[in-house]
Design an enzyme around this catalytic site. Structure first.
Site, PDB file in Angstrom:
ATOM      1  N   GLY A   1       4.581  13.324  -1.047  1.00  0.00           N
ATOM      2  CA  GLY A   1       4.873  11.987  -0.537  1.00  0.00           C
ATOM      3  C   GLY A   1       5.458  11.947   0.850  1.00  0.00           C
TER       4      GLY A   1
ATOM      5  NE  ARG B   1       0.768   9.148   2.669  1.00  0.00           N
ATOM      6  CZ  ARG B   1       0.220   8.043   2.165  1.00  0.00           C
ATOM      7  NH1 ARG B   1      -0.604   7.337   2.900  1.00  0.00           N
ATOM      8  NH2 ARG B   1       0.503   7.664   0.942  1.00  0.00           N
TER       9      ARG B   1
ATOM     10  NE  ARG C   1      -2.746   4.309   2.861  1.00  0.00           N
ATOM     11  CZ  ARG C   1      -1.935   4.002   3.865  1.00  0.00           C
ATOM     12  NH1 ARG C   1      -2.432   3.697   5.064  1.00  0.00           N
ATOM     13  NH2 ARG C   1      -0.633   4.007   3.690  1.00  0.00           N
TER      14      ARG C   1
ATOM     15  CE1 TYR D   1      -0.779   1.873   0.771  1.00  0.00           C
ATOM     16  CE2 TYR D   1      -1.616   1.736  -1.468  1.00  0.00           C
ATOM     17  CZ  TYR D   1      -1.493   2.424  -0.273  1.00  0.00           C
ATOM     18  OH  TYR D   1      -2.079   3.658  -0.125  1.00  0.00           O
TER      19      TYR D   1
ATOM     20  CB  CYS E   1     -17.723 -11.675   0.666  1.00  0.00           C
ATOM     21  SG  CYS E   1     -19.350 -11.584   1.418  1.00  0.00           S
TER      22      CYS E   1
END
EC number: 4.1.1.20
Length: 447
Positions: free
Chosen positions: A264, A309, A344, A348, A375
């Site tokens: 994280g 990440r 993403r 959030y 759309c």
């Protein structure tokens, strides 16, 4: 006032500035408005591979993996494959000596395809299917992180021998991130509770594992969330988990030798966001854990961490082509991708920056909103971005820090094919994952 806000008022171009830490290390600006990425011109890459396309700097991925190993030489660094799971990427991290964190039979299959050493792998997830568990057992994945009493029973029925398991614990440490990516507190779906009186708590899990002859409890696991920039959150998690190790020893008579503190680690997506202090993390985490264990007379466990990440995110960019510019009360720039290749922002509220590449513009920069082709009114990639006022259809835009959770979360919304992934190193581009075609999309439709 930030630098990007100040430059237009001085008659300068913010386009001549790359936010440090946000763009991949290999990116450079050319005098013609070109962006160089890993030694290649981005406009040439777009001409060759089309748009939208994900590009990733192989050397930066390798360098970051090495930096983690050098900063934490006595810690097992397991790449979290959910961030970006392709055969090439898993081969890179394997060659750099990292272990591998997986969470599905599919990710195990990718690892198996490159011969990733099973003894350096683990499987976790809150709802593993029988297929996930069977895949891990068949390949010989060394550790399986259990997340429910039902899973312990199912795994015990499938396992033969002494499958190593770790118990995922909810440590009660808030990550400080968005609720959708915060996983270390009570009231969410991951891990066993520490609360007494809760049926599915860590003591019940330890006892359930011990009742299964085919399972061997070797350690504990936790993960407090994603995009965590504060090292003190990891110190708090280490101290809490040391207490849980002592609790298991004193209650169940088992001294566990392994502790996985998850990943994280935050990366900056826009200018001004903090970068993760890897050196400080290394020093403070090990001190906190050593002190907590010594205070309780507990032997220092073997430590594992799971960056994903942080390994691949900052090494990637996505390149789009502008389809239309709509000027009104707000200026909307519509590109040929969107929420199907970057979920993403809509999931959030993640923020991104972007820039014009391939040509130099002297036009006054104005705030614009970059939107996708889908759309949905929520299909927004970057809001309030300063871009040249002469931006027009056909221009190229590049978005940084897209190596993690873009390819992994991509979808076929509106029957749009997923973009290719291209690795670039020393100016040489290699197609790693090809573009999805209409034929690919129709192949599964048997009606």
């Amino acid at each position: 006032m930030t630098l990007s806000e100040l430059l237009p008022s001085l008659g300068c171009e913010a386009a001549d500035h790359l936010e440090p830490g946000v763009w991949p290390r290999s990116t450079r600006l050319g005098e013609d408005g070109e962006l160089l990425f890993a030694g290649a011109k981005v406009s040439h890459l777009a001409a060759r591979f089309g748009t939208p396309t994900y590009f990733i700097d192989e050397q930066q991925v390798r360098d970051t993996a090495r930096e983690y190993r050098e900063a934490l030489p006595d810690v097992e660094v397991a790449y979290a494959s959910k961030a970006l799971c392709t055969r090439s990427v898993l081969r890179w991290v394997a060659e750099e000596g990292l272990s591998l964190d997986t969470c599905s039979a599919g990710e195990i299959a990718v690892a198996r395809g490159v011969g990733f050493p099973a003894e350096r792998m683990l499987l976790h997830g809150n709802a593993k299917t029988p297929e996930d568990l069977k895949a891990a057992l068949a390949y010989g994945v060394r550790r399986i992180v259990v997340d429910s009493l039902d899973e312990i029973e199912q795994l015990g029925a499938l396992a033969h021998g002494a499958q190593q398991v770790m118990i995922r614990v909810t440590p009660g440490v808030a990550a400080g991130a968005h609720a959708s990516i915060s996983t270390g507190t009570e009231g969410q779906k991951f891990g066993f509770s520490l609360l007494d009186g809760v049926p599915d708590n860590v003591d019940a899990a330890a006892e359930a594992v011990r009742r299964q002859p085919g399972l061997r409890l070797t350690g504990l696991h936790c993960h407090i969330g994603s995009q965590v920039s504060r090292v003190d959150r990891y110190e708090a998690a280490a101290r809490r988990m040391a207490e849980v190790l002592v609790r298991i020893r004193d209650t169940h008579g088992v001294t566990l030798r392994e502790l996985d503190l998850g990943g994280g680690h935050a990366v900056p997506y826009v200018g001004g966001e903090p970068a993760f202090d890897l050196g400080g993390y290394s020093r403070r985490l090990r001190v906190a854990l050593a002190y907590a264990c010594a205070s309780h007379g507990f032997p220092l466990p073997r430590l594992t961490i799971e960056p994903g990440r942080a390994i691949v995110g900052p090494a990637g960019i996505t390149v789009y082509r502008v389809c239309a510019v709509k000027r009104g009360s707000r200026t909307f720039v519509a590109v040929d991708g969107g929420m199907s290749d970057n979920a993403r922002p809509s999931l959030y509220g993640a923020r991104y920056t972007t820039r014009l590449v391939g040509r130099r513009s002297k036009a006054q920069r104005v705030p614009m909103t970059v939107v996708g082709r889908h759309c949905e009114s929520g299909d927004v990639l970057a809001d309030g971005i300063s871009l040249p006022g002469d931006l027009h259809a056909g221009d190229l835009l590049a978005v940084p820090c897209t190596g993690a959770y873009h390819h992994s979360l991509a979808s076929n919304y509106n029957q749009v094919g997923r973009p290719p992934l291209v690795g670039v190193k020393d100016g040489v581009a290699t197609l790693l994952v090809r573009r999805e075609t209409e034929e690919d999309l129709s192949r599964r439709d048997l009606g």
